[in-house]
Design an enzyme around this catalytic site. Structure first.
Site, PDB file in Angstrom:
ATOM      1  N   PHE A  11      56.659  -5.888  11.980  1.00 47.92           N
ATOM      2  CA  PHE A  11      57.338  -7.384  11.799  1.00 47.92           C
ATOM      3  C   PHE A  11      56.281  -8.094  11.075  1.00 47.92           C
ATOM      4  O   PHE A  11      57.007  -8.807  10.201  1.00 47.92           O
ATOM      5  CB  PHE A  11      57.431  -7.470  13.519  1.00 47.92           C
ATOM      6  CG  PHE A  11      57.724  -9.005  13.614  1.00 47.92           C
ATOM      7  CD1 PHE A  11      58.276 -10.267  12.997  1.00 47.92           C
ATOM      8  CD2 PHE A  11      56.859  -9.559  14.425  1.00 47.92           C
ATOM      9  CE1 PHE A  11      58.858 -11.706  13.486  1.00 47.92           C
ATOM     10  CE2 PHE A  11      56.734 -10.815  14.841  1.00 47.92           C
ATOM     11  CZ  PHE A  11      57.641 -11.441  14.850  1.00 47.92           C
ATOM     12  N   ASP A  32      51.216   2.652   6.143  1.00 45.26           N
ATOM     13  CA  ASP A  32      52.736   1.771   7.427  1.00 45.26           C
ATOM     14  C   ASP A  32      53.206   3.812   7.848  1.00 45.26           C
ATOM     15  O   ASP A  32      54.102   4.638   6.685  1.00 45.26           O
ATOM     16  CB  ASP A  32      53.540   1.393   7.248  1.00 45.26           C
ATOM     17  CG  ASP A  32      53.869   0.680   8.435  1.00 45.26           C
ATOM     18  OD1 ASP A  32      53.880  -0.266   9.251  1.00 45.26           O
ATOM     19  OD2 ASP A  32      54.768   1.436   9.602  1.00 45.26           O
ATOM     20  N   ASN A  33      53.008   4.275   8.813  1.00 46.33           N
ATOM     21  CA  ASN A  33      53.713   5.443   9.212  1.00 46.33           C
ATOM     22  C   ASN A  33      54.668   5.435   9.805  1.00 46.33           C
ATOM     23  O   ASN A  33      55.807   6.204  10.240  1.00 46.33           O
ATOM     24  CB  ASN A  33      52.702   6.367  10.617  1.00 46.33           C
ATOM     25  CG  ASN A  33      53.023   5.622  11.802  1.00 46.33           C
ATOM     26  OD1 ASN A  33      53.793   4.316  12.148  1.00 46.33           O
ATOM     27  ND2 ASN A  33      51.820   6.039  12.900  1.00 46.33           N
ATOM     28  N   ALA A  76      47.988  -2.514  11.894  1.00 44.60           N
ATOM     29  CA  ALA A  76      49.018  -1.399  11.873  1.00 44.60           C
ATOM     30  C   ALA A  76      48.552  -0.926  13.637  1.00 44.60           C
ATOM     31  O   ALA A  76      47.507  -1.226  13.903  1.00 44.60           O
ATOM     32  CB  ALA A  76      48.636   0.470  11.488  1.00 44.60           C
ATOM     33  N   TYR A 145      47.216  -0.691  26.200  1.00 45.68           N
ATOM     34  CA  TYR A 145      47.799  -1.509  24.932  1.00 45.68           C
ATOM     35  C   TYR A 145      46.374  -2.715  25.146  1.00 45.68           C
ATOM     36  O   TYR A 145      45.920  -2.891  23.705  1.00 45.68           O
ATOM     37  CB  TYR A 145      48.644  -2.159  25.392  1.00 45.68           C
ATOM     38  CG  TYR A 145      48.678  -2.892  23.715  1.00 45.68           C
ATOM     39  CD1 TYR A 145      49.604  -2.835  22.562  1.00 45.68           C
ATOM     40  CD2 TYR A 145      48.655  -4.489  23.398  1.00 45.68           C
ATOM     41  CE1 TYR A 145      49.759  -3.448  21.895  1.00 45.68           C
ATOM     42  CE2 TYR A 145      49.089  -4.956  23.276  1.00 45.68           C
ATOM     43  CZ  TYR A 145      49.435  -5.143  22.227  1.00 45.68           C
ATOM     44  OH  TYR A 145      49.742  -5.636  20.812  1.00 45.68           O
ATOM     45  N   LYS A 149      42.568  -3.265  22.785  1.00 44.67           N
ATOM     46  CA  LYS A 149      43.018  -3.846  22.181  1.00 44.67           C
ATOM     47  C   LYS A 149      41.703  -4.572  22.892  1.00 44.67           C
ATOM     48  O   LYS A 149      40.845  -5.135  21.239  1.00 44.67           O
ATOM     49  CB  LYS A 149      44.032  -5.343  22.006  1.00 44.67           C
ATOM     50  CG  LYS A 149      45.642  -4.800  21.785  1.00 44.67           C
ATOM     51  CD  LYS A 149      45.192  -5.237  20.453  1.00 44.67           C
ATOM     52  CE  LYS A 149      46.626  -4.735  19.280  1.00 44.67           C
ATOM     53  NZ  LYS A 149      46.871  -4.870  17.725  1.00 44.67           N
ATOM     54  N   ASN A 174      51.673 -14.892  22.020  1.00 43.17           N
ATOM     55  CA  ASN A 174      53.823 -14.629  21.338  1.00 43.17           C
ATOM     56  C   ASN A 174      54.394 -14.939  20.349  1.00 43.17           C
ATOM     57  O   ASN A 174      54.814 -15.926  20.552  1.00 43.17           O
ATOM     58  CB  ASN A 174      54.419 -14.263  22.835  1.00 43.17           C
ATOM     59  CG  ASN A 174      54.500 -13.654  23.877  1.00 43.17           C
ATOM     60  OD1 ASN A 174      53.119 -14.310  24.261  1.00 43.17           O
ATOM     61  ND2 ASN A 174      55.105 -13.333  24.502  1.00 43.17           N
ATOM     62  N   VAL A 188      61.156 -11.421  23.256  1.00 44.07           N
ATOM     63  CA  VAL A 188      61.994 -12.264  23.864  1.00 44.07           C
ATOM     64  C   VAL A 188      62.996 -13.414  22.721  1.00 44.07           C
ATOM     65  O   VAL A 188      64.481 -14.130  23.141  1.00 44.07           O
ATOM     66  CB  VAL A 188      61.869 -12.690  25.382  1.00 44.07           C
ATOM     67  CG1 VAL A 188      60.515 -13.893  24.679  1.00 44.07           C
ATOM     68  CG2 VAL A 188      62.337 -13.280  26.110  1.00 44.07           C
ATOM     69  N   GLU A 272      53.495  -8.199  34.439  1.00 40.67           N
ATOM     70  CA  GLU A 272      53.398  -9.166  33.684  1.00 40.67           C
ATOM     71  C   GLU A 272      52.309 -10.701  33.913  1.00 40.67           C
ATOM     72  O   GLU A 272      52.260 -11.326  35.416  1.00 40.67           O
ATOM     73  CB  GLU A 272      55.465  -9.963  33.822  1.00 40.67           C
ATOM     74  CG  GLU A 272      56.078  -9.300  32.270  1.00 40.67           C
ATOM     75  CD  GLU A 272      56.763 -10.218  32.026  1.00 40.67           C
ATOM     76  OE1 GLU A 272      56.854 -10.748  31.489  1.00 40.67           O
ATOM     77  OE2 GLU A 272      58.352  -9.380  32.425  1.00 40.67           O
TER      78      GLU A 272
HETATM   79  N1  NAD Z   1      54.074  -9.702  17.066  1.00 37.84           N
HETATM   80  C1  NAD Z   1      52.888  -9.872  18.671  1.00 37.84           C
HETATM   81  O1  NAD Z   1      53.829 -10.955  20.046  1.00 37.84           O
HETATM   82  C2  NAD Z   1      51.456  -9.316  18.436  1.00 37.84           C
HETATM   83  C3  NAD Z   1      51.058 -10.390  19.852  1.00 37.84           C
HETATM   84  C4  NAD Z   1      49.673  -9.883  19.697  1.00 37.84           C
HETATM   85  C5  NAD Z   1      49.310  -8.766  19.039  1.00 37.84           C
HETATM   86  N2  NAD Z   1      49.569  -8.398  18.052  1.00 37.84           N
HETATM   87  C6  NAD Z   1      49.945  -7.243  17.199  1.00 37.84           C
HETATM   88  O2  NAD Z   1      49.890  -7.887  15.322  1.00 37.84           O
HETATM   89  C7  NAD Z   1      50.012  -6.091  14.098  1.00 37.84           C
HETATM   90  C8  NAD Z   1      51.544  -5.930  13.815  1.00 37.84           C
HETATM   91  O3  NAD Z   1      52.534  -6.481  15.371  1.00 37.84           O
HETATM   92  P1  NAD Z   1      54.380  -6.325  14.657  1.00 37.84           P
HETATM   93  O4  NAD Z   1      54.306  -7.457  15.663  1.00 37.84           O
HETATM   94  O5  NAD Z   1      54.385  -6.858  13.569  1.00 37.84           O
HETATM   95  O6  NAD Z   1      54.433  -5.410  15.582  1.00 37.84           O
HETATM   96  P2  NAD Z   1      55.668  -4.202  14.909  1.00 37.84           P
HETATM   97  O7  NAD Z   1      55.516  -2.590  15.494  1.00 37.84           O
HETATM   98  O8  NAD Z   1      56.347  -3.907  13.899  1.00 37.84           O
HETATM   99  O9  NAD Z   1      53.711  -3.170  13.223  1.00 37.84           O
HETATM  100  C9  NAD Z   1      53.054  -2.520  13.542  1.00 37.84           C
HETATM  101  C10 NAD Z   1      53.138  -2.107  12.611  1.00 37.84           C
HETATM  102  O10 NAD Z   1      52.294  -0.922  12.475  1.00 37.84           O
HETATM  103  C11 NAD Z   1      52.912   0.862  11.796  1.00 37.84           C
HETATM  104  N3  NAD Z   1      51.608   1.687  12.702  1.00 37.84           N
HETATM  105  C12 NAD Z   1      51.784   1.727  14.162  1.00 37.84           C
HETATM  106  N4  NAD Z   1      50.182   3.626  13.967  1.00 37.84           N
HETATM  107  C13 NAD Z   1      50.179   3.451  13.038  1.00 37.84           C
HETATM  108  C14 NAD Z   1      49.717   4.464  12.862  1.00 37.84           C
HETATM  109  N5  NAD Z   1      48.813   5.090  13.254  1.00 37.84           N
HETATM  110  N6  NAD Z   1      49.310   4.454  10.956  1.00 37.84           N
HETATM  111  C15 NAD Z   1      50.097   3.608  10.131  1.00 37.84           C
HETATM  112  N7  NAD Z   1      50.965   2.766  10.727  1.00 37.84           N
HETATM  113  C16 NAD Z   1      50.931   2.496  12.087  1.00 37.84           C
HETATM  114  C17 NAD Z   1      54.212   0.363  12.674  1.00 37.84           C
HETATM  115  O11 NAD Z   1      55.005   1.249  12.017  1.00 37.84           O
HETATM  116  C18 NAD Z   1      54.347  -0.977  11.963  1.00 37.84           C
HETATM  117  O12 NAD Z   1      55.424  -1.075  10.954  1.00 37.84           O
HETATM  118  C19 NAD Z   1      49.714  -5.129  15.582  1.00 37.84           C
HETATM  119  O13 NAD Z   1      48.176  -4.197  15.709  1.00 37.84           O
HETATM  120  C20 NAD Z   1      49.920  -5.645  17.213  1.00 37.84           C
HETATM  121  O14 NAD Z   1      49.053  -5.016  17.779  1.00 37.84           O
HETATM  122  C21 NAD Z   1      51.096  -8.450  18.057  1.00 37.84           C
END
Ligand code: NAD
Length: 308
Positions: A11, A32-33, A76, A145, A149, A174, A188, A272
């Protein structure tokens, strides 16, 4: 500039790729995996290299070393709190072990900057100070998780302090926006917007008075890019500083849709947080950044995307 983006089909990662490929001088390696990421999130009309693999595989690490990036954006992650509870080993593998291998490899390259997306909603525990600043740790995270982090933040500091790679750790609140899975367990704004579009009732877990800090994905991307250009070691909370309850979010959507659909209330989910909102003063100061999208503006973008 040579830029490595892990999780670039996800995302947030795909929005970051979209922004970075606009600059002709940039050469991008995206790994990306596809654990949660999708190829369709990326626009292959542009010129960049895309590898579908674990970032910690022998092949990926060799590729990274040969690519010799100037900057690494590490996004990732196994990004689901629920899955981390169900399968902590999987979470540990993607969110600690492989990232450590990545950093070890980057230390063998000419990389100068490591940017990491940590989680402002989990690492502080149940916040005692609102809005929460970078030093306001109230307890340990409640999920694997969150623990991963928090521990990776510490490992980055240990491994990169006094190295030639500086780091920017951004604790995101978020994040929401187009491309966020409306059928996922988190996100959400996307989930509710999709329900309203389909004339279905959204489900609120608990009384709906729990609050969150919703930040639009484009505002996150602009901060990530600014964080990459800063050569200090940074630990920053990245949110809007605006506290919105889930009930308020639903009311805004009802207005936006001129809808009378009412939410269903279900039992609160364990673990939560009651309130979560980040103090973004340090990010504003250090990055000369501020969020540009209000929740209503960002919400409209989500609706437009869902309608396509
Ligand atoms: N979306 C949020 O609200 C939010 C909030 C805080 C932190 N984050 C962090 O931001 C980052 C991106 O989040 P997102 O919302 O885009 O999530 P997402 O799940 O859409 O993106 C994570 C990506 O990492 C890839 N991936 C996972 N493990 C991998 C690996 N071992 N090797 C290669 N690729 C791998 C997944 O396929 C995915 O495309 C993440 O680190 C997430 O923890 C997101």
């Amino acid at each position: 500039m040579k830029i490595l983006i892990t999780g670039g089909a996800g995302f947030i990662g795909s929005h970051l790729v979209e922004e970075l490929i606009k600059i002709k001088e940039n050469s991008l390696l995206v790994i990306d995996n596809l654990l949660t990421g999708k190829k369709t999130n990326l626009d292959f009309n542009h010129d960049f290299e895309f590898i579908v693999d674990e970032l910690g595989s022998k092949e990926s690490l060799e590729k990274i070393q040969n690519f010799n990036p100037d900057v690494c954006f590490h996004l990732a992650a196994q990004s689901s709190v629920v899955i981390s509870v169900e399968n902590p080993a999987l979470d540990f593998e993607h969110n600690i072990l492989q990232p450590i291998k990545l950093i070890q490899t980057l230390l063998k390259t000419d990389c100068k900057k490591f940017v990491f997306t940590s989680s402002g909603g989990t690492i502080f525990g149940e916040p005692e100070v609102i809005p929460t600043s970078e030093t306001d740790f109230a307890g340990e995270p409640e999920s694997p998780y969150g623990v991963a982090k928090k521990r990776l933040n510490e490992l980055i500091e240990i491994m990169l302090d006094d190295s030639k790679i500086s780091y920017s750790i951004l604790n995101l609140s978020n994040v929401y926006g187009p491309k966020q899975d409306p059928n996922g367990e988190a996100g959400v704004v996307s989930i509710f917007a999709n329900k309203f579009l389909n004339g279905e009732q959204p489900t609120i877990y608990g009384d709906g008075n729990q609050t969150r800090d919703y930040i639009f994905v484009k505002d996150v991307v602009s901060a990530l890019i600014l964080a990459a250009a800063n050569n200090e070691n940074l630990f920053l909370n990245l949110g809007t500083g605006v506290e919105t309850s889930v009930n308020d979010l639903v009311s805004s959507m009802q207005k936006e849709f001129s809808s009378e659909i009412e939410p269903i209330y279900a039992e609160a989910r364990k673990g939560e947080l009651k309130r979560s909102v980040l103090n973004n003063s340090l990010a504003k100061e250090k990055l000369n950044w501020e969020p540009k999208f209000t929740l209503n503006q960002g919400m409209k973008k989500v609706f437009e995307w869902l309608k396509i």
